[in-house]
Write an enzyme that holds these catalytic residues in place. Structure first.
Site, PDB file in Angstrom:
ATOM      1  N   HIS A  63     -38.881   6.729-109.780  1.00 53.68           N
ATOM      2  CA  HIS A  63     -39.517   7.893-110.400  1.00 53.68           C
ATOM      3  C   HIS A  63     -38.603   8.467-111.468  1.00 53.68           C
ATOM      4  O   HIS A  63     -39.047   8.771-112.564  1.00 53.68           O
ATOM      5  CB  HIS A  63     -39.857   8.952-109.353  1.00 53.68           C
ATOM      6  CG  HIS A  63     -40.692  10.067-109.895  1.00 53.68           C
ATOM      7  ND1 HIS A  63     -41.323  10.990-109.096  1.00 53.68           N
ATOM      8  CD2 HIS A  63     -41.001  10.433-111.158  1.00 53.68           C
ATOM      9  CE1 HIS A  63     -41.987  11.858-109.851  1.00 53.68           C
ATOM     10  NE2 HIS A  63     -41.790  11.543-111.111  1.00 53.68           N
ATOM     11  N   GLU A 113     -39.711  11.187-118.838  1.00 54.06           N
ATOM     12  CA  GLU A 113     -38.511  11.219-117.998  1.00 54.06           C
ATOM     13  C   GLU A 113     -37.248  11.413-118.831  1.00 54.06           C
ATOM     14  O   GLU A 113     -36.353  12.174-118.443  1.00 54.06           O
ATOM     15  CB  GLU A 113     -38.409   9.935-117.162  1.00 54.06           C
ATOM     16  CG  GLU A 113     -39.400   9.862-116.015  1.00 54.06           C
ATOM     17  CD  GLU A 113     -39.203  10.975-114.994  1.00 54.06           C
ATOM     18  OE1 GLU A 113     -38.069  11.159-114.524  1.00 54.06           O
ATOM     19  OE2 GLU A 113     -40.186  11.670-114.678  1.00 54.06           O
ATOM     20  N   HIS A 117     -35.318  14.836-118.344  1.00 53.78           N
ATOM     21  CA  HIS A 117     -34.122  14.630-117.519  1.00 53.78           C
ATOM     22  C   HIS A 117     -33.005  13.870-118.248  1.00 53.78           C
ATOM     23  O   HIS A 117     -31.833  14.206-118.106  1.00 53.78           O
ATOM     24  CB  HIS A 117     -34.489  13.870-116.247  1.00 53.78           C
ATOM     25  CG  HIS A 117     -35.555  14.525-115.432  1.00 53.78           C
ATOM     26  ND1 HIS A 117     -35.354  15.695-114.738  1.00 53.78           N
ATOM     27  CD2 HIS A 117     -36.861  14.171-115.198  1.00 53.78           C
ATOM     28  CE1 HIS A 117     -36.464  16.040-114.107  1.00 53.78           C
ATOM     29  NE2 HIS A 117     -37.392  15.138-114.366  1.00 53.78           N
TER      30      HIS A 117
END
Length: 223
Positions: A63, A113, A117
């Site tokens: 993930h 992502e 992040h």
């Protein structure tokens, strides 16, 4: 009196909302305590989502690799380079299999992502976009959650149930660091191992906000 009551009501609502909101923190790259390396069990995820059928299989997939702080806050959307798929061209085949979006285009998922992040992860051994995704692949190879569970006789099954503590202990025993786990609708859905941001080695996770399961849970073998 009516005005005072209205004000008290507003204050009560504000207080209640504040007590349940997750702490978000905007910051500069590298300003965090450790990484969460997060893997999701496909069949649990696809039990509640409409997944692309040819992406469904009996596996954990990546993930994300998320910067995290010990107090539950985390940095997001830091200043830095924008996602560029050309930077990970040599990794694409492996990312398509190990780090796919289960519901849409993979590049959209990778963009999200990295933007949320990855931009905050540019520190220490991770110096650019390529490093970020290559590190995710390396950690995925190193932390095979299915193998860890099977080593303690925890297998995917639509009939068996398992105690969350047994799942946690199996992963801790196998890798040497306490993980975080999440469940959805009574199913094991997500596993996170905590990673030292400098050495990229496993560490015990602190008590993570929202990372717990209760009762007996399934580890499903179908969606």
């Amino acid at each position: 009196m009516r005005l005072i009551a209205a004000l008290l009501s507003v204050l009560l609502i504000a207080s209640t909302a504040q007590s349940t909101v997750t702490i978000y923190e905007s910051s500069k790259p590298g300003d965090f305590d450790f990484y969460l390396f997060v893997q999701q069990w496909i069949y649990s995820y696809c039990d509640s989502q409409t997944c692309i059928q040819n992406k469904e299989r009996e596996a954990f997939t990546i993930h994300g690799l998320w910067p995290e702080n010990s107090d539950g806050s985390y940095p997001s959307f830091c200043s830095g380079p924008s996602f560029n798929v050309n930077a990970i061209q040599d990794l694409e085949d492996q990312l398509n299999f190990d780090w796919p979006s289960l519901t849409g285009p993979n590049t959209d998922f990778w963009t999200h992502e990295f933007s949320k992040h990855g931009t905050c992860s540019i520190t220490g051994p991770i110096t650019d976009i390529h490093d970020y995704f290559a590190t995710g692949i390396k950690l995925y190879t190193e932390f095979n959650i299915t193998a860890a569970l099977e080593s303690e006789n925890i297998y995917p099954s639509d009939s068996n149930t398992y105690k969350p503590v047994d799942i946690t202990n199996a992963i801790t025993t196998h890798f040497g660091g306490k993980p975080g786990i999440q469940c959805s609708s009574g199913q094991l859905s997500t596993v996170a191992v905590c990673i030292d941001k400098n050495s990229l080695s496993i560490m015990d996770c602190p008590d993570l906000q929202g990372w717990s399961c209760s009762g007996s849970v399934k580890f499903p073998s179908t969606a």
